[in-house]
Design a protein around this motif. Structure first.
Motif, short mmCIF file in Angstrom:
data_model
loop_
_atom_site.label_atom_id
_atom_site.label_comp_id
_atom_site.label_asym_id
_atom_site.label_seq_id
_atom_site.Cartn_x
_atom_site.Cartn_y
_atom_site.Cartn_z
N GLY A 24 1.02 -1.23 0.00
CA GLY A 24 -0.02 -0.10 0.00
C GLY A 24 0.95 1.14 -0.04
N VAL A 25 1.84 1.30 0.62
CA VAL A 25 2.96 2.26 0.68
C VAL A 25 3.73 2.50 -0.46
CG1 VAL A 25 2.69 2.94 3.10
CG2 VAL A 25 4.41 1.29 2.31
N GLY A 26 3.75 1.33 -1.34
CA GLY A 26 4.67 1.48 -2.57
C GLY A 26 5.90 0.67 -2.17
N VAL A 27 6.17 0.30 -1.08
CA VAL A 27 7.60 -0.49 -1.05
C VAL A 27 7.64 -1.61 -1.71
CG1 VAL A 27 9.24 -1.51 0.50
CG2 VAL A 27 7.97 0.80 1.31
N LEU A 28 6.81 -2.36 -1.77
CA LEU A 28 6.58 -3.81 -2.65
C LEU A 28 5.97 -3.31 -3.90
CD1 LEU A 28 5.89 -6.69 -0.05
CD2 LEU A 28 8.07 -6.04 -1.25
N THR A 37 -4.02 3.61 -1.56
CA THR A 37 -4.16 3.90 0.07
C THR A 37 -5.02 2.99 0.68
OG1 THR A 37 -4.10 6.40 -0.73
CG2 THR A 37 -4.73 6.17 1.43
N PHE A 38 -5.84 2.54 0.12
CA PHE A 38 -6.66 1.45 0.94
C PHE A 38 -5.88 0.51 1.84
CE2 PHE A 38 -8.97 -2.84 1.30
CZ PHE A 38 -9.91 -2.26 2.33
N TRP A 39 -4.98 -0.10 1.00
CA TRP A 39 -4.20 -1.23 1.64
C TRP A 39 -2.93 -0.69 2.53
CZ3 TRP A 39 -6.15 -5.58 1.27
CH2 TRP A 39 -7.08 -6.00 0.20
N ALA A 40 -2.75 0.54 2.50
CA ALA A 40 -1.85 1.31 3.36
C ALA A 40 -2.39 1.41 4.69
CB ALA A 40 -1.39 2.56 2.72
#
Length: 64
Positions: A24-28, A37-40
């Motif tokens: 969600g934050v874009g690291v993976l 954003t929902f998954w973050a």
């Protein structure tokens, strides 16, 4: 047996929550969940639910 199941499911849920958060934050990257954003937001909630299951499973005393 119940204790093992609770701890096992809790561990898997915690692991999934951490992966969802990182996606969600874009690291993976490499997923449709990346950068959403929902998954973050949902990831930490799922991880905390998993930790709660682990805590309940560890607290549960085996029947004597």
């Amino acid at each position: 047996m119940r204790r093992v199941v609770l701890v096992g499911v809790g561990f898997l849920l915690t692991l999934a929550g951490v992966v969802f958060t990182l996606q969600g934050v874009g690291v993976l990257g490499g997923s449709v969940m990346s950068g959403v954003t929902f998954w973050a937001v949902a990831g930490p909630v799922i991880a905390l639910a998993g930790l709660g299951l682990v805590a309940v499973g560890m607290r549960d005393r085996p029947a004597s």
